[in-house]
Design a protein around this motif. Structure first.
Motif, PDB file in Angstrom:
ATOM      1  N   ASP A 284       0.859  -1.178   0.000  1.00 25.19           N
ATOM      2  CA  ASP A 284       0.000   0.000   0.000  1.00 25.19           C
ATOM      3  C   ASP A 284       0.899   1.233   0.000  1.00 25.19           C
ATOM      4  O   ASP A 284       2.002   1.211   0.575  1.00 25.19           O
ATOM      5  CB  ASP A 284      -0.883   0.052   1.245  1.00 25.19           C
ATOM      6  N   LEU A 285       0.442   2.294  -0.633  1.00 26.48           N
ATOM      7  CA  LEU A 285       1.115   3.579  -0.514  1.00 26.48           C
ATOM      8  C   LEU A 285       0.629   4.275   0.755  1.00 26.48           C
ATOM      9  O   LEU A 285      -0.452   3.980   1.267  1.00 26.48           O
ATOM     10  CB  LEU A 285       0.823   4.436  -1.740  1.00 26.48           C
ATOM     11  N   LYS A 286       1.430   5.181   1.267  1.00 23.21           N
ATOM     12  CA  LYS A 286       1.091   5.836   2.526  1.00 23.21           C
ATOM     13  C   LYS A 286      -0.189   6.658   2.388  1.00 23.21           C
ATOM     14  O   LYS A 286      -0.555   7.106   1.292  1.00 23.21           O
ATOM     15  CB  LYS A 286       2.249   6.716   2.991  1.00 23.21           C
ATOM     16  N   ASP A 287      -0.883   6.826   3.520  1.00 28.28           N
ATOM     17  CA  ASP A 287      -2.133   7.578   3.539  1.00 28.28           C
ATOM     18  C   ASP A 287      -1.895   9.023   3.078  1.00 28.28           C
ATOM     19  O   ASP A 287      -0.813   9.583   3.285  1.00 28.28           O
ATOM     20  CB  ASP A 287      -2.722   7.602   4.947  1.00 28.28           C
ATOM     21  N   GLY A 288      -2.938   9.601   2.489  1.00 27.49           N
ATOM     22  CA  GLY A 288      -2.805  10.984   2.044  1.00 27.49           C
ATOM     23  C   GLY A 288      -4.153  11.672   1.933  1.00 27.49           C
ATOM     24  O   GLY A 288      -5.208  11.045   1.997  1.00 27.49           O
ATOM     25  N   LYS A 289      -4.102  12.962   1.735  1.00 23.09           N
ATOM     26  CA  LYS A 289      -5.327  13.754   1.591  1.00 23.09           C
ATOM     27  C   LYS A 289      -5.882  13.682   0.169  1.00 23.09           C
ATOM     28  O   LYS A 289      -7.012  14.103  -0.076  1.00 23.09           O
ATOM     29  CB  LYS A 289      -5.069  15.203   1.979  1.00 23.09           C
ATOM     30  N   ASP A 290      -5.081  13.171  -0.769  1.00 25.47           N
ATOM     31  CA  ASP A 290      -5.507  13.047  -2.156  1.00 25.47           C
ATOM     32  C   ASP A 290      -5.236  11.628  -2.644  1.00 25.47           C
ATOM     33  O   ASP A 290      -4.448  10.881  -2.040  1.00 25.47           O
ATOM     34  CB  ASP A 290      -4.760  14.055  -3.038  1.00 25.47           C
ATOM     35  N   GLU A 291      -5.876  11.276  -3.744  1.00 24.87           N
ATOM     36  CA  GLU A 291      -5.706   9.924  -4.282  1.00 24.87           C
ATOM     37  C   GLU A 291      -4.273   9.679  -4.724  1.00 24.87           C
ATOM     38  O   GLU A 291      -3.754   8.570  -4.596  1.00 24.87           O
ATOM     39  CB  GLU A 291      -6.662   9.710  -5.454  1.00 24.87           C
ATOM     40  N   HIS A 292      -3.643  10.699  -5.246  1.00 25.65           N
ATOM     41  CA  HIS A 292      -2.249  10.598  -5.687  1.00 25.65           C
ATOM     42  C   HIS A 292      -1.423  11.630  -4.925  1.00 25.65           C
ATOM     43  O   HIS A 292      -1.882  12.745  -4.663  1.00 25.65           O
ATOM     44  CB  HIS A 292      -2.143  10.828  -7.192  1.00 25.65           C
TER      45      HIS A 292
END
Length: 206
Positions: free
Chosen positions: A68-76
């Protein structure tokens, strides 16, 4: 700790095998969060170590980074491309060195309404569920970002965290336990639950 004291471990019969047969084809899947471009190198090094110490298991043992990629405020997020490029490079390097036995399985971020973040759905648990769906031919959030498609006849998954060690001979021992006729899982078609044998084995942690 309470469970270990109140429910003593039971002896599980196992097949004495060193090489995993085709009917026991096994995938070692390491769940991981890709947080920076240097992380894939560490993960690839661990998988290479696990292959070497379990080399007697033979060609029916494959390995995957369940990422998984790290959590973020945007999809990318900024930096995603560099992280993925690093991960792909590391997996390609392992396949070049040992043959096509390594995979990078990735999930796109989805929006979590409760936390108001874009993240891997249900984190590690969700990743394992998606892997099981993928292996059983159902629609899954996972896709292979590097490596050929997973072998269609994978029967068992050894699920690891980044800090879980796969010691020498463990892969064959676990496959041998699941292959034993007394441990074979029997599923009630109406209840859809295992009524005899085992669908999951949890080795005692030492």
């Amino acid at each position: 700790l309470i469970a270990l004291k109140s429910v003593p471990p039971s002896h599980i019969p196992r097949m004495a095998i060193s090489e995993i047969p085709p009917e026991g084809r096994t995938l070692v899947a390491m769940s991981a969060l890709l947080t920076n471009p240097g992380k894939p190198k560490k993960l690839a090094s661990l998988l290479e170590e696990y292959l070497i110490v379990n080399r007697l298991a033979g060609e029916n043992l494959s390995f995957a980074i369940l990422a998984d990629l790290k959590d973020g405020k945007d999809e990318h997020a900024e930096g995603d491309e560099a992280i993925l490029s690093s991960a792909i490079e590391e997996v390609r390097g392992l396949n070049s060195k040992y043959g096509p036995r390594f995979f990078l399985l990735l999930r796109p971020r989805t929006f979590n309404k409760r936390d108001k973040l874009w993240m891997g759905r249900e984190r590690k648990r969700g990743a394992i569920v998606d892997l099981v769906k993928l292996l059983s031919g159902r629609q899954s959030g996972l896709y292979s970002a590097c490596g050929d498609n997973l072998p269609p006849d994978i029967r068992y998954v050894i699920a690891l965290d980044e800090d879980t060690r796969l010691s020498a001979g463990t892969a064959s021992a676990l496959a041998g336990a699941m292959l034993h006729p007394l441990n074979r899982a029997w599923v009630d078609p109406q209840k859809r639950v295992v009524t005899r044998g085992y669908g999951i084995l949890q080795p005692r942690i030492a």
